[in-house]
Scaffold this active site. Structure first.
Site, PDB file in Angstrom:
ATOM      1  N   HIS A 219       0.814  -1.208   0.000  1.00  0.00           N
ATOM      2  CA  HIS A 219       0.000   0.000   0.000  1.00  0.00           C
ATOM      3  C   HIS A 219       0.854   1.267   0.000  1.00  0.00           C
ATOM      4  CE1 HIS A 219      -3.780  -2.040   0.336  1.00  0.00           C
ATOM      5  NE2 HIS A 219      -3.470  -2.634   1.459  1.00  0.00           N
ATOM      6  N   ARG A 326     -17.542  12.378  -9.236  1.00  0.00           N
ATOM      7  CA  ARG A 326     -18.093  11.676  -8.069  1.00  0.00           C
ATOM      8  C   ARG A 326     -18.667  12.723  -7.118  1.00  0.00           C
ATOM      9  NH1 ARG A 326     -13.154   9.254  -9.284  1.00  0.00           N
ATOM     10  NH2 ARG A 326     -13.309   7.048  -9.825  1.00  0.00           N
ATOM     11  N   ARG A 362     -22.114  11.897 -11.713  1.00  0.00           N
ATOM     12  CA  ARG A 362     -22.691  10.653 -11.200  1.00  0.00           C
ATOM     13  C   ARG A 362     -23.458  10.936  -9.916  1.00  0.00           C
ATOM     14  NH1 ARG A 362     -18.726   5.967  -9.312  1.00  0.00           N
ATOM     15  NH2 ARG A 362     -18.669   7.276  -7.454  1.00  0.00           N
ATOM     16  N   GLU A 468     -21.596  -1.747 -14.529  1.00  0.00           N
ATOM     17  CA  GLU A 468     -20.674  -2.167 -13.464  1.00  0.00           C
ATOM     18  C   GLU A 468     -20.936  -3.587 -12.981  1.00  0.00           C
ATOM     19  OE1 GLU A 468     -19.800   1.397 -10.607  1.00  0.00           O
ATOM     20  OE2 GLU A 468     -21.904   1.511 -11.198  1.00  0.00           O
ATOM     21  N   ASN A 491     -13.795  -1.055 -12.989  1.00  0.00           N
ATOM     22  CA  ASN A 491     -13.324  -1.472 -11.665  1.00  0.00           C
ATOM     23  C   ASN A 491     -14.318  -2.426 -11.008  1.00  0.00           C
ATOM     24  OD1 ASN A 491     -11.285   0.348 -12.180  1.00  0.00           O
ATOM     25  ND2 ASN A 491     -12.100   1.928 -10.837  1.00  0.00           N
ATOM     26  N   ASP A 492     -15.562  -1.975 -10.828  1.00  0.00           N
ATOM     27  CA  ASP A 492     -16.563  -2.831 -10.210  1.00  0.00           C
ATOM     28  C   ASP A 492     -16.962  -3.981 -11.125  1.00  0.00           C
ATOM     29  OD1 ASP A 492     -16.837  -1.801  -7.664  1.00  0.00           O
ATOM     30  OD2 ASP A 492     -18.292  -0.293  -8.258  1.00  0.00           O
ATOM     31  N   ARG A 502     -11.528  -6.097  -4.836  1.00  0.00           N
ATOM     32  CA  ARG A 502     -10.249  -5.430  -5.101  1.00  0.00           C
ATOM     33  C   ARG A 502      -9.629  -4.820  -3.857  1.00  0.00           C
ATOM     34  NH1 ARG A 502     -13.687  -1.296  -7.702  1.00  0.00           N
ATOM     35  NH2 ARG A 502     -13.500   0.660  -6.570  1.00  0.00           N
ATOM     36  N   CYS A 539     -14.728   4.448 -17.989  1.00  0.00           N
ATOM     37  CA  CYS A 539     -14.298   5.357 -16.922  1.00  0.00           C
ATOM     38  C   CYS A 539     -13.696   4.598 -15.738  1.00  0.00           C
ATOM     39  CB  CYS A 539     -15.465   6.230 -16.444  1.00  0.00           C
ATOM     40  SG  CYS A 539     -16.875   5.317 -15.832  1.00  0.00           S
TER      41      CYS A 539
END
Length: 607
Positions: A219, A326, A362, A468, A491-492, A502, A539
């Protein structure tokens, strides 16, 4: 892109008389830096002995309660520092903080520590240390463990130790390390840089970061790359060989660290830095050039942003609009829900600042890990749902259960749409009925505003759907008949398709967008959108990977939204591609059945 960092005022041009030493670590974040070292030491924790407490068990439990509450507060503060990071770093570190927060809420660690206090009469410190060491040992690498599982096991082990470290510092009153007193332009040198340490690093003050511990996939490395700070981790004997004030050359690409360089080595490093400066100028020129394949096809490059102060980087790197705004930043969990007027002011100001470029907004994407405290207050979250936080009531499902939240946001966006071009994006769609219900609410909001005398555009902002989930991808043909555009949230979609979280260290090696099953879902969605003449954009993180973009162009995509920091590299790749090369990569990729081979094929692609 390498950030121009402030150099120290010390005599970096003069080599030291001491002998030159060369160390080799793991390069994490590119950039060559010549600067003086500044060692950062961490105050050690006191020795904690497993002896009975002099306080009643209830008092020790109260102390642990307070330490947990303080730790959660500190994590929330760290989360607030992530807003300036690019998407890649923010997503990863946000997921890490979520893991820490879970471990502080009725987890095995917390339950076992309370049990130790109650049954054995231990101090809170001893209980936390004993149980965290036990759980870390169980979670860490085991004899005979397959090689591909070892990295994940190390991450899980580190998560237990980091949460325990934070609790123990709050219990003992030993303060955390701070970097505010490090001279500007210095190289930060430490035995260990933890993710929480990296979160408070100011990339405009610290020239580079070196550490004895860490690795390329942990990380801390992700955070440093997101901050764009030249960094080298896993440098053997670093703190024993580097002294405070030592002159260093740090190469974040090769992982090489030179202590007390001689004159010729300094000259070579300065030459390399000059080449980097040329590259930065090249990026400056690049943003003014069109995003166009050498065969003549235009490709739209947009930016994902979270807060308005990211706009300067968006404009600087040449984005032609916002592909994903977002809005969760408006919905602070500790504050009342924002009203229509408050949201309108934010959206109107941002749309005006976009100077005619399109912004895709969004609507609130709460649920899963996000907004849990507020959801409980609203009475729509319970412990059963918390067992599988990524499933159930989240995204559009949540908003349709509580249409008053959705209506306030839609009304605010509609009112703001007079200030600039915008589109509205619906998250976590799994059924066409959800889109139909949302459009009915949307049109009802428009009628209500007009009755109030509010001026609106004749044509309402387009209403789009995020793909998604596999359900959305497989029903894309029905969705495009109800939606004005589609956005592929890779991603999702990757997480739900591969059944890999993830944010879980254990599954990180399995989480890859370059998987044959995902490509088939993407192709199905793209084909349906093109057949219906609906715009479609990527995206997710795939949009920030230049070679994956080449593959997706071959699939038929022409619009990509990514972190603003990723734009130059993607544009550079696009301007070197022909449509034939992209088509060829796509055709070969669709014939591959193994995800490892698919990854190798895409990574080895050269236009």
């Amino acid at each position: 892109m390498i950030k121009r960092l402030r150099r120290p005022s010390s005599d970096i041009t003069l080599p030291d008389d001491r002998p030159m030493k060369i160390l080799q670590g793991t390069g994490i974040s590119a950039g060559i830096v010549i600067a003086r070292a500044s060692l950062a030491h961490e105050r050690p924790l006191p020795v904690i002995e497993a002896v009975p407490s002099q306080l009643p068990a209830e008092a020790e439990s109260t102390r642990l309660d307070q330490a947990i509450a303080l730790t959660l507060k500190q994590l929330k503060k760290l989360r607030g520092k992530l807003t300036s990071l690019p998407d890649e770093g923010r997503i990863e570190i946000d997921a890490m903080l979520t893991v820490y927060e879970r471990m502080l809420n009725h987890s095995r660690l917390v339950r076992a520590a309370y049990r130790r206090i109650a049954e054995d009469g231990l101090t809170a410190e001893a209980a936390v240390q004993h149980e965290s060491e036990t759980l870390a040992a169980q979670a860490g690498p085991q004899p005979g463990m397959p090689e591909e599982e070892i990295e994940g096991a190390r991450r899980r082990e580190g998560e237990f130790r980091e949460v325990a470290r934070r609790l123990l510092r709050n219990l003992t009153g030993v303060s955390f390390r701070a970097f505010s007193d490090i001279p500007g332009g210095s190289v930060l040198v430490a035995e260990q840089i933890r993710p929480a340490d990296a979160a408070v690093i100011d990339p405009n003050r610290i020239a580079a970061v070196l550490s004895e511990g860490g690795g390329a996939t942990d990380h801390t490395a992700i955070m440093l790359r997101a901050l764009n700070v030249p960094a080298v981790l896993a440098v053997p004997e670093l703190t024993s060989l580097v002294e405070d004030g030592s002159l260093l050359i740090v190469d974040g690409s090769s992982g090489r660290v030179i202590i007390n360089p001689d004159s010729s080595t300094l000259a070579e490093a300065r030459s390399a830095m000059a080449e980097e400066a040329k590259e930065r100028k090249g990026i400056g020129r690049l943003r003014r050039l069109p995003s166009r394949l050498i065969s003549g096809e235009d490709v739209e490059l947009l930016a994902n942003i979270e807060i308005a102060n990211e706009l300067p980087l968006l404009h600087r790197n040449g984005a032609t609009g916002i592909g994903l705004l977002r809005t969760e930043f408006l919905f602070d969990e500790s504050e009342p829900l924002p009203d229509e007027d408050g949201q309108y002011a934010v959206y109107a100001g941002l749309l005006a600042d976009m100077q005619g470029m399109t912004t895709t907004i969004r609507v609130l994407d709460w649920g899963g890990e996000k907004g849990l405290a507020r959801l409980r207050q609203l009475g729509i979250h319970d412990e059963q749902e918390e067992e599988n936080p990524a499933l159930g009531v989240r995204g559009l499902r949540l908003l349709l259960r509580h249409p008053e939240i959705l209506e306030a946001q839609l009304c605010a966006i509609l009112r703001a749409s007079l200030e600039g071009k915008c589109r509205i994006l619906l998250p976590m769609v799994s059924s066409v009925n959800e889109v139909i219900a949302t459009r009915q609410i949307y049109e009802r909001c428009a009628r209500r505003l007009r009755r109030r005398g509010v001026k609106l555009p004749n044509d309402l902002p387009p209403l789009g759907v995020m793909i998604e989930t596999p359900a959305a991808a497989l029903t894309a043909g029905a969705l495009v008949r109800q939606a004005d555009f589609l956005a592929l949230g890779t991603n999702d979609l990757t997480m739900y398709t591969l059944a890999v979280d993830r944010s879980a260290a254990m599954g990180s090696a399995l989480y890859t967008a370059l998987h044959p099953s995902l490509l088939k879902l993407l192709r199905f969605s793209v084909d349906e959108a093109l057949r219906a003449h609906r715009p479609i954009c990527v995206c997710g993180e795939m949009a920030a990977d230049p070679r994956s973009v080449a593959l997706l162009i071959g699939m038929g995509l022409r619009s990509f939204s990514m972190s603003a920091a990723s734009l130059p590299a993607v544009k550079r790749m696009i301007r070197s591609l022909s449509i034939d090369a992209c088509d060829d990569l796509y055709r070969r990729a669709m014939l591959v059945e193994d995800p490892i081979q698919l990854t190798e094929l895409v990574r080895s692609f050269a236009c």
